[in-house]
Design a protein around this motif. Sequence first.
Motif, PDB file in Angstrom:
ATOM      1  N   ILE A 108     -25.725 -54.504   1.520  1.00 10.87           N
ATOM      2  CA  ILE A 108     -26.001 -53.352   0.660  1.00 10.87           C
ATOM      3  C   ILE A 108     -26.457 -52.164   1.491  1.00 10.87           C
ATOM      4  O   ILE A 108     -25.987 -51.034   1.309  1.00 10.87           O
ATOM      5  CB  ILE A 108     -27.052 -53.704  -0.417  1.00 10.87           C
ATOM      6  N   CYS A 109     -27.383 -52.401   2.414  1.00  7.69           N
ATOM      7  CA  CYS A 109     -27.882 -51.314   3.258  1.00  7.69           C
ATOM      8  C   CYS A 109     -26.775 -50.747   4.138  1.00  7.69           C
ATOM      9  O   CYS A 109     -26.647 -49.526   4.288  1.00  7.69           O
ATOM     10  CB  CYS A 109     -29.041 -51.798   4.117  1.00  7.69           C
ATOM     11  N   GLY A 110     -25.961 -51.631   4.711  1.00  5.19           N
ATOM     12  CA  GLY A 110     -24.861 -51.171   5.552  1.00  5.19           C
ATOM     13  C   GLY A 110     -23.842 -50.361   4.762  1.00  5.19           C
ATOM     14  O   GLY A 110     -23.366 -49.315   5.229  1.00  5.19           O
ATOM     15  N   ILE A 111     -23.504 -50.813   3.565  1.00  7.70           N
ATOM     16  CA  ILE A 111     -22.528 -50.106   2.732  1.00  7.70           C
ATOM     17  C   ILE A 111     -23.084 -48.763   2.276  1.00  7.70           C
ATOM     18  O   ILE A 111     -22.390 -47.734   2.331  1.00  7.70           O
ATOM     19  CB  ILE A 111     -22.131 -50.971   1.520  1.00  7.70           C
ATOM     20  N   LEU A 112     -24.338 -48.730   1.835  1.00  6.61           N
ATOM     21  CA  LEU A 112     -24.932 -47.458   1.396  1.00  6.61           C
ATOM     22  C   LEU A 112     -25.027 -46.468   2.551  1.00  6.61           C
ATOM     23  O   LEU A 112     -24.856 -45.259   2.351  1.00  6.61           O
ATOM     24  CB  LEU A 112     -26.314 -47.707   0.789  1.00  6.61           C
ATOM     25  N   ALA A 113     -25.285 -46.965   3.748  1.00  9.87           N
ATOM     26  CA  ALA A 113     -25.296 -46.093   4.927  1.00  9.87           C
ATOM     27  C   ALA A 113     -23.919 -45.483   5.149  1.00  9.87           C
ATOM     28  O   ALA A 113     -23.790 -44.289   5.479  1.00  9.87           O
ATOM     29  CB  ALA A 113     -25.738 -46.884   6.153  1.00  9.87           C
ATOM     30  N   ASN A 114     -22.870 -46.276   4.946  1.00  7.34           N
ATOM     31  CA  ASN A 114     -21.509 -45.768   5.122  1.00  7.34           C
ATOM     32  C   ASN A 114     -21.095 -44.840   3.984  1.00  7.34           C
ATOM     33  O   ASN A 114     -20.321 -43.902   4.199  1.00  7.34           O
ATOM     34  CB  ASN A 114     -20.530 -46.932   5.251  1.00  7.34           C
ATOM     35  N   VAL A 115     -21.603 -45.097   2.784  1.00  7.69           N
ATOM     36  CA  VAL A 115     -21.342 -44.188   1.664  1.00  7.69           C
ATOM     37  C   VAL A 115     -21.988 -42.824   1.934  1.00  7.69           C
ATOM     38  O   VAL A 115     -21.385 -41.772   1.682  1.00  7.69           O
ATOM     39  CB  VAL A 115     -21.878 -44.784   0.346  1.00  7.69           C
ATOM     40  N   ALA A 116     -23.214 -42.837   2.456  1.00  8.39           N
ATOM     41  CA  ALA A 116     -23.878 -41.581   2.818  1.00  8.39           C
ATOM     42  C   ALA A 116     -23.072 -40.840   3.881  1.00  8.39           C
ATOM     43  O   ALA A 116     -22.919 -39.611   3.819  1.00  8.39           O
ATOM     44  CB  ALA A 116     -25.291 -41.861   3.319  1.00  8.39           C
ATOM     45  N   THR A 117     -22.539 -41.580   4.847  1.00  5.53           N
ATOM     46  CA  THR A 117     -21.705 -40.976   5.891  1.00  5.53           C
ATOM     47  C   THR A 117     -20.457 -40.351   5.281  1.00  5.53           C
ATOM     48  O   THR A 117     -20.041 -39.251   5.675  1.00  5.53           O
ATOM     49  CB  THR A 117     -21.297 -42.041   6.929  1.00  5.53           C
ATOM     50  N   LEU A 118     -19.874 -41.020   4.315  1.00  8.33           N
ATOM     51  CA  LEU A 118     -18.678 -40.502   3.643  1.00  8.33           C
ATOM     52  C   LEU A 118     -18.954 -39.167   2.967  1.00  8.33           C
ATOM     53  O   LEU A 118     -18.153 -38.237   3.062  1.00  8.33           O
ATOM     54  CB  LEU A 118     -18.187 -41.538   2.619  1.00  8.33           C
ATOM     55  N   TYR A 119     -20.084 -39.044   2.288  1.00 15.06           N
ATOM     56  CA  TYR A 119     -20.369 -37.841   1.514  1.00 15.06           C
ATOM     57  C   TYR A 119     -20.981 -36.711   2.330  1.00 15.06           C
ATOM     58  O   TYR A 119     -20.846 -35.534   1.970  1.00 15.06           O
ATOM     59  CB  TYR A 119     -21.300 -38.187   0.348  1.00 15.06           C
ATOM     60  N   LEU A 120     -21.649 -37.050   3.429  1.00 14.51           N
ATOM     61  CA  LEU A 120     -22.370 -36.024   4.180  1.00 14.51           C
ATOM     62  C   LEU A 120     -21.671 -35.594   5.467  1.00 14.51           C
ATOM     63  O   LEU A 120     -21.889 -34.474   5.931  1.00 14.51           O
ATOM     64  CB  LEU A 120     -23.783 -36.528   4.515  1.00 14.51           C
ATOM     65  N   ALA A 121     -20.876 -36.465   6.055  1.00 11.10           N
ATOM     66  CA  ALA A 121     -20.196 -36.137   7.307  1.00 11.10           C
ATOM     67  C   ALA A 121     -18.848 -35.455   7.018  1.00 11.10           C
ATOM     68  O   ALA A 121     -18.323 -35.558   5.909  1.00 11.10           O
ATOM     69  CB  ALA A 121     -19.991 -37.407   8.133  1.00 11.10           C
ATOM     70  N   PRO A 122     -18.289 -34.768   7.988  1.00 15.36           N
ATOM     71  CA  PRO A 122     -16.984 -34.116   7.803  1.00 15.36           C
ATOM     72  C   PRO A 122     -15.886 -35.122   7.459  1.00 15.36           C
ATOM     73  O   PRO A 122     -16.008 -36.317   7.738  1.00 15.36           O
ATOM     74  CB  PRO A 122     -16.721 -33.464   9.167  1.00 15.36           C
ATOM     75  N   LEU A 123     -14.811 -34.621   6.901  1.00 16.49           N
ATOM     76  CA  LEU A 123     -13.714 -35.483   6.464  1.00 16.49           C
ATOM     77  C   LEU A 123     -13.055 -36.198   7.634  1.00 16.49           C
ATOM     78  O   LEU A 123     -12.523 -37.302   7.473  1.00 16.49           O
ATOM     79  CB  LEU A 123     -12.674 -34.645   5.711  1.00 16.49           C
ATOM     80  N   ASN A 124     -13.098 -35.599   8.811  1.00 15.66           N
ATOM     81  CA  ASN A 124     -12.460 -36.221   9.978  1.00 15.66           C
ATOM     82  C   ASN A 124     -13.423 -37.119  10.755  1.00 15.66           C
ATOM     83  O   ASN A 124     -13.097 -37.586  11.846  1.00 15.66           O
ATOM     84  CB  ASN A 124     -11.897 -35.149  10.914  1.00 15.66           C
ATOM     85  N   TYR A 125     -14.593 -37.398  10.188  1.00 15.12           N
ATOM     86  CA  TYR A 125     -15.610 -38.196  10.879  1.00 15.12           C
ATOM     87  C   TYR A 125     -15.217 -39.672  10.880  1.00 15.12           C
ATOM     88  O   TYR A 125     -14.738 -40.208   9.881  1.00 15.12           O
ATOM     89  CB  TYR A 125     -16.959 -38.036  10.188  1.00 15.12           C
ATOM     90  N   ALA A 126     -15.432 -40.333  12.010  1.00 13.46           N
ATOM     91  CA  ALA A 126     -15.153 -41.771  12.134  1.00 13.46           C
ATOM     92  C   ALA A 126     -16.334 -42.452  12.807  1.00 13.46           C
ATOM     93  O   ALA A 126     -16.996 -41.868  13.670  1.00 13.46           O
ATOM     94  CB  ALA A 126     -13.886 -41.998  12.943  1.00 13.46           C
TER      95      ALA A 126
END
Length: 207
Positions: A108-126
């Motif tokens: 859950i923590c890992g997925i929520l961290a990645n969801v935050a990355t999806l919404y806050l980081a640029p579209l080309n972020y990996a």
Amino acid sequence: MYFLRTESFSQFIRLYPIITIIIAIHTAFFVFNHVLTIFMPGLESYYYLLMGQNYFIAVEGEYWRLITPIFLHAGFTHVLFNSFSLVLFGPVLERMLGKFKFILAYLICGILANVATLYLAPLNYASVGASGAIFGLFGLYVFMLLFRQDLLDSQSRQMIMVIVIFALVMTFVNSNINIYAHIFGLIAGVALGPIILNRVRPIPHYF
């Protein structure tokens, strides 16, 4: 002291099977991607299929990329550091929570961290790495420090406080760090604390 590891290799595997499996997955992906692909060029394409890439999640709907990056790493130092962090700080929580609640909290923590990355980081972020999930474990310890000090001995409380502060400082000092995953993984762990640590008692073995 909670975080001193005195078990033999076989004892560790028997006592902490979930952590052992996670580290085995880390190692398998690392060996496959960074060793085997040297001899079999072209296989590295699977790595790019599994890593977190905001464009492919948001535009192409490849939502598995919110989960799979938790088990991938960019290099030897990366996988070694995250696996070592799990060996040090994971066993207490696996014993306290049990296998199911531990892996549930970790994912859950890992997925929520990645969801935050999806919404806050640029579209080309990996990004790749277990850091968001590991910071989630740190977040559970922070919750203990604030609200459940009975679950940790005094030495462990002092150590985890230093480690969390150091980890946060290094988050902003080092380059190539997914700051979003670190911060929101930590927040997710603290937020999960009241639920995941409900009715949890200290581990008698350590006292």
